[in-house]
Design a protein around this motif. Sequence first.
Motif, mmCIF file in Angstrom:
data_model
loop_
_atom_site.group_PDB
_atom_site.id
_atom_site.type_symbol
_atom_site.label_atom_id
_atom_site.label_comp_id
_atom_site.label_asym_id
_atom_site.label_seq_id
_atom_site.Cartn_x
_atom_site.Cartn_y
_atom_site.Cartn_z
ATOM 1 N N CYS A 122 0.320 3.507 4.350
ATOM 2 C CA CYS A 122 0.751 2.443 5.127
ATOM 3 C C CYS A 122 1.654 1.516 4.474
ATOM 4 O O CYS A 122 2.714 0.510 5.946
ATOM 5 C CB CYS A 122 -0.906 2.489 5.984
ATOM 6 S SG CYS A 122 -1.062 0.467 5.129
ATOM 7 N N HIS A 124 -8.554 -2.836 0.740
ATOM 8 C CA HIS A 124 -8.192 -2.332 2.160
ATOM 9 C C HIS A 124 -8.286 -0.420 1.956
ATOM 10 O O HIS A 124 -8.366 -0.129 3.001
ATOM 11 C CB HIS A 124 -6.513 -2.266 1.686
ATOM 12 C CG HIS A 124 -5.581 -1.960 2.654
ATOM 13 N ND1 HIS A 124 -4.971 -2.405 3.941
ATOM 14 C CD2 HIS A 124 -4.634 -0.854 2.471
ATOM 15 C CE1 HIS A 124 -4.456 -1.792 4.332
ATOM 16 N NE2 HIS A 124 -3.762 -0.546 3.180
ATOM 17 N N LEU A 125 -8.222 0.148 0.791
ATOM 18 C CA LEU A 125 -8.129 1.506 0.066
ATOM 19 C C LEU A 125 -9.559 2.033 0.646
ATOM 20 O O LEU A 125 -9.800 2.544 1.467
ATOM 21 C CB LEU A 125 -7.951 1.402 -0.597
ATOM 22 C CG LEU A 125 -6.096 1.389 -0.901
ATOM 23 C CD1 LEU A 125 -5.672 2.316 -2.012
ATOM 24 C CD2 LEU A 125 -5.687 1.842 -0.063
ATOM 25 N N CYS A 142 1.144 -1.380 -0.243
ATOM 26 C CA CYS A 142 -0.250 -0.062 0.351
ATOM 27 C C CYS A 142 0.684 1.520 0.433
ATOM 28 O O CYS A 142 1.282 0.980 0.503
ATOM 29 C CB CYS A 142 -0.763 -0.195 1.154
ATOM 30 S SG CYS A 142 -1.746 1.461 1.798
ATOM 31 N N CYS A 173 -6.839 -0.252 5.743
ATOM 32 C CA CYS A 173 -6.118 1.264 5.273
ATOM 33 C C CYS A 173 -6.265 2.033 6.551
ATOM 34 O O CYS A 173 -7.349 2.796 6.912
ATOM 35 C CB CYS A 173 -5.758 1.828 4.757
ATOM 36 S SG CYS A 173 -4.423 3.260 4.329
HETATM 37 ZN ZN LIG Z 1 -2.942 0.565 3.672
#
Ligand SMILES: [Zn+2]
Length: 102
Positions: free
Chosen positions: A30, A44-45, A27, A55
């Motif tokens: 992060c 995730h985002l 990512c 995230c």
């Molecule tokens: Zn992330």
Amino acid sequence: MNEKGEDGKDKAWKSTKKVDGERYFSCAFCDQKSSGTISRLKHHLADTPGGMKVCNKVPANVKKEFQLLLKVFKDDKNKRNMMLREIGAGIGGGSNKSPIDK
Ligand SMILES: [Zn+2]
């Protein structure tokens, strides 16, 4: 506005750092690493459950963008399923029966 298709895919990749020679990407916000498909990183985002921890460093506007992206994708899938069902009904259903029979 180019919100779907290739552009959307591109957007997702822009938010990742592909690790050269490796099978995973990380990512861009992060540094969490993930293997698998880009859709996992989208979840995730977008802060939606998708097999990956969400995230906690993604900017709000980016998060929104990916939520939108995933929604578009979902709608598209639903539409396709509906179409398939219609086609399936046309082929599989008895053509003698009127759909307004009840
Ligand atoms: Zn992330």
